[in-house]
Scaffold this active site. Structure first.
Site, PDB file in Angstrom:
ATOM      1  N   TRP A 110       0.637  -1.263  -0.077  1.00 30.52           N
ATOM      2  CA  TRP A 110      -0.031   0.073  -0.032  1.00 30.52           C
ATOM      3  C   TRP A 110       0.842   1.080   0.109  1.00 30.52           C
ATOM      4  O   TRP A 110       0.602   2.511  -0.662  1.00 30.52           O
ATOM      5  CB  TRP A 110      -0.806  -0.056   1.198  1.00 30.52           C
ATOM      6  N   ALA A 123       5.639   1.867  16.509  1.00 27.02           N
ATOM      7  CA  ALA A 123       6.067   0.727  17.257  1.00 27.02           C
ATOM      8  C   ALA A 123       7.250   1.058  18.190  1.00 27.02           C
ATOM      9  O   ALA A 123       7.798   0.044  18.734  1.00 27.02           O
ATOM     10  CB  ALA A 123       6.028  -0.431  16.581  1.00 27.02           C
ATOM     11  N   ARG A 124       7.828   2.194  18.017  1.00 21.99           N
ATOM     12  CA  ARG A 124       8.811   2.679  18.925  1.00 21.99           C
ATOM     13  C   ARG A 124       8.091   3.374  20.281  1.00 21.99           C
ATOM     14  O   ARG A 124       8.695   3.335  21.313  1.00 21.99           O
ATOM     15  CB  ARG A 124       9.666   4.084  18.443  1.00 21.99           C
ATOM     16  N   LEU A 221      -9.310  12.652  -4.787  1.00 23.34           N
ATOM     17  CA  LEU A 221     -10.010  11.582  -5.422  1.00 23.34           C
ATOM     18  C   LEU A 221      -9.473  11.096  -6.486  1.00 23.34           C
ATOM     19  O   LEU A 221      -9.467  10.011  -7.029  1.00 23.34           O
ATOM     20  CB  LEU A 221     -11.226  12.381  -5.981  1.00 23.34           C
ATOM     21  N   ARG A 231      -5.633  -1.633  -7.302  1.00 25.48           N
ATOM     22  CA  ARG A 231      -5.625  -2.562  -6.164  1.00 25.48           C
ATOM     23  C   ARG A 231      -6.763  -2.973  -6.005  1.00 25.48           C
ATOM     24  O   ARG A 231      -7.310  -4.117  -5.289  1.00 25.48           O
ATOM     25  CB  ARG A 231      -5.275  -1.833  -4.928  1.00 25.48           C
TER      26      ARG A 231
HETATM   27  C1  FAD Z   1       0.014  -5.851  -9.766  1.00 24.56           C
HETATM   28  C2  FAD Z   1       1.113  -4.957  -9.136  1.00 24.56           C
HETATM   29  C3  FAD Z   1       2.309  -5.684  -8.705  1.00 24.56           C
HETATM   30  C4  FAD Z   1       3.614  -4.778  -8.513  1.00 24.56           C
HETATM   31  N1  FAD Z   1       4.754  -5.351  -8.388  1.00 24.56           N
HETATM   32  C5  FAD Z   1       5.754  -4.838  -7.716  1.00 24.56           C
HETATM   33  C6  FAD Z   1       7.006  -5.177  -7.605  1.00 24.56           C
HETATM   34  O1  FAD Z   1       7.243  -6.372  -7.878  1.00 24.56           O
HETATM   35  N2  FAD Z   1       7.900  -4.595  -7.160  1.00 24.56           N
HETATM   36  C7  FAD Z   1       7.881  -3.171  -6.543  1.00 24.56           C
HETATM   37  O2  FAD Z   1       8.544  -2.474  -6.060  1.00 24.56           O
HETATM   38  N3  FAD Z   1       6.644  -2.645  -6.916  1.00 24.56           N
HETATM   39  C8  FAD Z   1       5.661  -3.229  -7.250  1.00 24.56           C
HETATM   40  N4  FAD Z   1       4.299  -2.717  -7.538  1.00 24.56           N
HETATM   41  C9  FAD Z   1       4.178  -1.340  -7.167  1.00 24.56           C
HETATM   42  C10 FAD Z   1       3.885  -0.590  -8.371  1.00 24.56           C
HETATM   43  O3  FAD Z   1       5.362  -0.476  -9.034  1.00 24.56           O
HETATM   44  C11 FAD Z   1       3.859   1.081  -7.892  1.00 24.56           C
HETATM   45  O4  FAD Z   1       4.825   1.613  -7.281  1.00 24.56           O
HETATM   46  C12 FAD Z   1       2.495   1.098  -7.223  1.00 24.56           C
HETATM   47  O5  FAD Z   1       1.392   0.427  -7.895  1.00 24.56           O
HETATM   48  C13 FAD Z   1       2.214   2.611  -6.892  1.00 24.56           C
HETATM   49  O6  FAD Z   1       1.679   3.185  -8.145  1.00 24.56           O
HETATM   50  P1  FAD Z   1       2.016   4.575  -8.503  1.00 24.56           P
HETATM   51  O7  FAD Z   1       3.381   5.127  -8.579  1.00 24.56           O
HETATM   52  O8  FAD Z   1       1.188   4.667  -9.766  1.00 24.56           O
HETATM   53  O9  FAD Z   1       1.109   5.439  -7.376  1.00 24.56           O
HETATM   54  P2  FAD Z   1       1.752   6.782  -6.792  1.00 24.56           P
HETATM   55  O10 FAD Z   1       2.951   6.624  -5.918  1.00 24.56           O
HETATM   56  O11 FAD Z   1       0.529   7.233  -5.906  1.00 24.56           O
HETATM   57  O12 FAD Z   1       1.980   7.801  -7.867  1.00 24.56           O
HETATM   58  C14 FAD Z   1       0.970   8.176  -8.752  1.00 24.56           C
HETATM   59  C15 FAD Z   1       1.423   8.857  -9.890  1.00 24.56           C
HETATM   60  O13 FAD Z   1       2.357  10.001  -9.495  1.00 24.56           O
HETATM   61  C16 FAD Z   1       3.535  10.196 -10.156  1.00 24.56           C
HETATM   62  N5  FAD Z   1       4.733   9.938  -9.285  1.00 24.56           N
HETATM   63  C17 FAD Z   1       4.743   9.741  -7.824  1.00 24.56           C
HETATM   64  N6  FAD Z   1       5.783   9.938  -7.123  1.00 24.56           N
HETATM   65  C18 FAD Z   1       6.594  10.111  -8.334  1.00 24.56           C
HETATM   66  C19 FAD Z   1       8.413  10.125  -8.385  1.00 24.56           C
HETATM   67  N7  FAD Z   1       8.835  10.171  -7.159  1.00 24.56           N
HETATM   68  N8  FAD Z   1       8.620  10.132  -9.550  1.00 24.56           N
HETATM   69  C20 FAD Z   1       7.806  10.304 -10.671  1.00 24.56           C
HETATM   70  N9  FAD Z   1       6.615  10.501 -10.541  1.00 24.56           N
HETATM   71  C21 FAD Z   1       6.212  10.074  -9.465  1.00 24.56           C
HETATM   72  C22 FAD Z   1       3.512   9.120 -11.240  1.00 24.56           C
HETATM   73  O14 FAD Z   1       3.101   9.330 -12.373  1.00 24.56           O
HETATM   74  C23 FAD Z   1       2.615   7.945 -10.465  1.00 24.56           C
HETATM   75  O15 FAD Z   1       1.962   7.130 -11.510  1.00 24.56           O
HETATM   76  C24 FAD Z   1       3.209  -3.455  -8.129  1.00 24.56           C
HETATM   77  C25 FAD Z   1       2.048  -3.062  -8.226  1.00 24.56           C
HETATM   78  C26 FAD Z   1       1.007  -3.717  -8.808  1.00 24.56           C
HETATM   79  C27 FAD Z   1      -0.569  -3.134  -8.818  1.00 24.56           C
END
Ligand code: FAD
Length: 313
Positions: A110, A123-124, A221, A231
């Site tokens: 998450w 948990a500290r 939202l 998810r």
């Molecule tokens: C089915 C599934 C399998 C997965 N398997 C793995 C795994 O094996 N290993 C692993 O490490 N993760 C895994 N993940 C996690 C995945 O890679 C994403 O980190 C996670 O789903 C969060 O998505 P997000 O980055 O779009 O969301 P958020 O972090 O909420 O970001 C939303 C959007 O904001 C932008 N953003 C946020 N922060 C940054 C930043 N620092 N730089 C650039 N743009 C940014 C991007 O456009 C991003 O899409 C998995 C996820 C899913 C759903």
């Protein structure tokens, strides 16, 4: 889900109190406010606060002086247009705050959603509850043979019984050691006055990943929809998907027009690659296309067939 009498009384007191406001409120979400909705064996999700409603999305999109809404059908049409064309910033005008109790291994998935504000129980500072997630037998599945990130058939017979016993025993044993290392009774007194007890920040390191943690999680939202699209999806791991499904219920109550547009254009929609569209066009023109002649890999072919309902997922 195990709430103490004190926690239940605090929730009841919050639900009994009301305050006048000029801000928009949503009756269906007000009815859910503060209530803990059970998830998994000891977890929950509850809505703590929110800002905005469907009208706030419309208001921002129209950059209005007033509420900005017209007929419900016009507002619904505008929200569907925004969702369809990924005009996302109006959705950022609404916010929601949840209190979630979840196993640590679910929290690790998450927390990858970075576009939220999070405060987790320390948990500290606090002693974690003696509560562990033990899957229901129907969710105790074998490793999938075709998907390295998935599950196969449900474990049966002795193997299932043994796995459940290992999960339970290991969690209990490490928790017993945690309590022993802390040397602290629930009332804060030392179990053995002759011992100092290890610091909470160190004693926790031995706990199993199915131990429950809690956090407040606030997001807008637009980013909530991103979270739910990943998810609440059928490919998400069951243990996080059940939380997302509970949150989808609160979304439906809070912003029904946005939720309907999300279910139409994102949650219930599929993405086809350019090559997949080309293959489907050939098929619609009456050509018999097979995987080798499609230019798609076996995996992509299978994904397309599932998407168009020609093959079971
Ligand atoms: C089915 C599934 C399998 C997965 N398997 C793995 C795994 O094996 N290993 C692993 O490490 N993760 C895994 N993940 C996690 C995945 O890679 C994403 O980190 C996670 O789903 C969060 O998505 P997000 O980055 O779009 O969301 P958020 O972090 O909420 O970001 C939303 C959007 O904001 C932008 N953003 C946020 N922060 C940054 C930043 N620092 N730089 C650039 N743009 C940014 C991007 O456009 C991003 O899409 C998995 C996820 C899913 C759903």
């Amino acid at each position: 889900m195990s709430l103490t009498e004190e926690q239940s009384a605090e929730i009841a007191a919050l639900r009994a109190a009301t305050s006048p406001t000029r801000r928009a409120t949503v009756a269906a979400l007000e009815a859910m406010l503060y209530e803990a909705r059970p998830v998994l064996d000891h977890g929950f999700v509850r809505v703590i606060d929110y800002m905005g409603d469907d009208a706030a999305v419309v208001q921002a999109a129209r950059v209005s002086y007033g509420r900005g809404t017209r007929k419900v059908s016009e507002d619904a049409g505008l929200i569907r247009y925004l969702m369809r064309h990924r005009h996302s910033t109006p959705f950022e005008m609404c916010e929601i705050k949840y209190h979630v109790k979840l196993p640590i291994f679910v929290a690790r998935q998450w927390i990858r959603h970075r576009t939220a504000n999070v405060n987790e129980i320390s948990a500290r500072y606090s002693i974690l509850d003696r509560e562990f997630y033990i899957p229901a037998p129907e969710h105790l599945a074998a490793q999938s043979a075709v998907n390295r990130q998935g599950r196969g058939a449900v474990l049966a017979g002795d193997e299932a019984t043994e796995v459940l016993a290992v999960l339970r025993d290991d969690a209990m044993r490490t928790y017993d050691h945690y309590a022993e290392m802390l040397n602290e009774a629930p009332d804060g007194t030392a179990i053995d006055p002759a011992r100092q007890g290890l610091a909470r920040e160190l004693a926790r390191m031995n706990l199993t990943l199915n131990t429950y943690t809690q956090w407040y999680w606030k997001t807008d939202l637009h980013n909530l929809l991103n979270f739910l699209s990943l998810r609440a999806d059928a490919h998400a791991q069951h243990e996080i998907r059940v939380y997302a499904e509970a949150m989808l219920e609160s979304l439906r109550a809070w912003v029904p027009l946005t939720c309907a547009a999300f279910e139409e254009y994102r949650h219930g929609a599929v993405t086809l690659s350019a090559s997949m569209v080309a293959v489907l066009r050939r098929m619609l023109a009456g050509e018999a296309v097979d995987q080798p002649g499609s230019g798609l890999s076996k995996r992509e072919w299978q994904e397309m067939m599932v998407a168009v309902g020609r093959q079971a997922a």
